[in-house]
Design a protein around this motif. Structure first.
Motif, PDB file in Angstrom:
ATOM      1  N   ILE A  97      75.799  -0.329  -7.262  1.00  0.00           N
ATOM      2  CA  ILE A  97      76.029   1.059  -6.860  1.00  0.00           C
ATOM      3  C   ILE A  97      77.135   1.673  -7.715  1.00  0.00           C
ATOM      4  CG2 ILE A  97      76.986   2.502  -5.009  1.00  0.00           C
ATOM      5  CD1 ILE A  97      75.483   0.737  -3.010  1.00  0.00           C
ATOM      6  N   PRO A 104      74.207   9.442  -8.594  1.00  0.00           N
ATOM      7  CA  PRO A 104      74.395   8.163  -9.271  1.00  0.00           C
ATOM      8  C   PRO A 104      74.741   8.357 -10.742  1.00  0.00           C
ATOM      9  CG  PRO A 104      72.067   8.563  -8.868  1.00  0.00           C
ATOM     10  CD  PRO A 104      72.812   9.653  -8.165  1.00  0.00           C
ATOM     11  N   TRP A 116      72.085   3.812  -7.602  1.00  0.00           N
ATOM     12  CA  TRP A 116      71.914   4.093  -6.175  1.00  0.00           C
ATOM     13  C   TRP A 116      71.865   2.810  -5.353  1.00  0.00           C
ATOM     14  CZ3 TRP A 116      72.322   8.791  -4.038  1.00  0.00           C
ATOM     15  CH2 TRP A 116      71.926   8.962  -2.709  1.00  0.00           C
ATOM     16  N   TYR A 117      71.550   1.684  -6.010  1.00  0.00           N
ATOM     17  CA  TYR A 117      71.318   0.426  -5.297  1.00  0.00           C
ATOM     18  C   TYR A 117      72.200  -0.704  -5.819  1.00  0.00           C
ATOM     19  CZ  TYR A 117      66.983   2.853  -4.066  1.00  0.00           C
ATOM     20  OH  TYR A 117      66.064   3.782  -3.628  1.00  0.00           O
ATOM     21  N   ASN A 118      72.589  -1.602  -4.905  1.00  0.00           N
ATOM     22  CA  ASN A 118      72.998  -2.946  -5.253  1.00  0.00           C
ATOM     23  C   ASN A 118      71.721  -3.783  -5.208  1.00  0.00           C
ATOM     24  OD1 ASN A 118      75.821  -2.558  -5.542  1.00  0.00           O
ATOM     25  ND2 ASN A 118      76.114  -2.674  -3.330  1.00  0.00           N
ATOM     26  N   THR A 125      81.023  -3.103  -1.758  1.00  0.00           N
ATOM     27  CA  THR A 125      81.102  -1.816  -2.447  1.00  0.00           C
ATOM     28  C   THR A 125      82.359  -1.088  -1.981  1.00  0.00           C
ATOM     29  OG1 THR A 125      78.686  -1.702  -2.523  1.00  0.00           O
ATOM     30  CG2 THR A 125      79.892   0.362  -2.884  1.00  0.00           C
ATOM     31  N   SER A 142      72.256  -0.223  -0.611  1.00  0.00           N
ATOM     32  CA  SER A 142      71.909   1.106  -1.087  1.00  0.00           C
ATOM     33  C   SER A 142      72.961   2.109  -0.633  1.00  0.00           C
ATOM     34  CB  SER A 142      70.530   1.488  -0.532  1.00  0.00           C
ATOM     35  OG  SER A 142      70.328   2.858  -0.480  1.00  0.00           O
ATOM     36  N   VAL A 143      73.032   3.230  -1.341  1.00  0.00           N
ATOM     37  CA  VAL A 143      73.917   4.316  -0.917  1.00  0.00           C
ATOM     38  C   VAL A 143      73.529   4.804   0.472  1.00  0.00           C
ATOM     39  CG1 VAL A 143      74.667   6.680  -1.443  1.00  0.00           C
ATOM     40  CG2 VAL A 143      74.418   5.012  -3.289  1.00  0.00           C
TER      41      VAL A 143
END
Length: 264
Positions: A97, A104, A116-118, A125, A142-143
């Motif tokens: 992220i 992003p 937007w994602y791990n 995070t 995710s965000v």
């Protein structure tokens, strides 16, 4: 009359050089103020610490409001921008992220590889809420999983939880649950941390070490007695830092994203 004219001209000529020298001096003072500490922005502190275990930490301390998360696709040193490398990536896709105020760093919201994602895992995070001015570490994939006051007024940088206050479980969380790469290898390391006062610390090693050695060095030397939490960032050749004249290029590779320090 001719003599008086020559005297007036000589006076003007002398005054011109005096004013020119004064102007140059003022410009120099202003430039030195804006780019204090050999190019490090105002309000940013750099330090180097060698731990008892031999790990050399290079650390940039700043306010969270001075942080930007940028996509650069370049080596941090070559970017000529103060800061350090960010999260994990593969080719042109961010795997961690990296979001500023709902956008992003490397694409559009909800787009794969945009930041937007791990990707694949719920990972640690660091989230800064611009409304409450609070920092915390949230484990998220995710965000969309993050908690903040306003979805357009925050930043979030993903990595892997360091669990500073949990010495008994940190390794299991980081390695077994969040899949920190190569934890037991001696590699260059990077991290982002914050203290109880809300100060941010960006940390890169110039010596190779294991994840445990890196974590121990941070606990013993960063915001001693006041350290709140931290995350591991991408490491090895991606561990890069630019702080004024201090340059750590890693293995000279390009990184996709960096954490920029803008100063005040």
């Amino acid at each position: 009359m001719k003599g008086k004219g020559n005297e007036k001209f000589a006076f003007i000529r002398r005054s011109f050089w005096i004013y020119l020298c004064a102007f140059i001096l003022i410009v120099g003072v202003i430039t030195g103020w804006l780019l204090s500490k050999d190019g490090i922005p105002e309000g940013v502190n750099y330090s180097q610490i060698t731990d008892d275990n031999g790990v050399v930490l290079h650390m940039v301390q700043t306010n969270p409001s001075s942080i930007s998360l940028n996509s650069i696709n370049d080596n941090v040193v070559q970017s000529e921008t103060n800061g350090i490398n960010g999260g994990f990536f593969w080719e042109n896709q961010l795997l961690s992220i990296a979001v500023m105020d709902g956008m992003p760093a490397n694409g559009s919201p909800k787009e794969y590889g945009s930041g937007w994602y791990n990707v694949k895992y719920d990972r640690g995070t660091i989230v800064y809420d611009r409304i409450t001015r609070m920092l915390d570490v949230q484990r998220a994939a995710s965000v969309d999983d993050l908690h903040m006051t306003d979805a357009t007024k925050f930043w979030a940088q993903g990595g892997v939880s360091m669990s500073i206050k949990d010495d008994s479980r940190w390794y299991n969380v980081a390695v077994q649950e969040e899949r920190l790469p190569f934890p037991d290898d001696e590699r260059l390391r990077s991290a982002m941390a914050y203290d109880n006062s809300g100060q941010i610390y960006l940390i890169v090693t110039s010596t190779k070490c294991t994840a445990e050695q890196f974590r121990n060095a941070i606990k013993r030397n960063v915001a001693v007695g006041n350290l709140n939490e931290a995350i591991f960032l991408d490491g090895d050749g991606s561990s890069q830092l630019l702080a004024g004249n201090v340059q750590l290029k890693g293995d000279s590779r390009k990184v996709l994203q960096m954490i920029v320090v803008n100063g005040q």
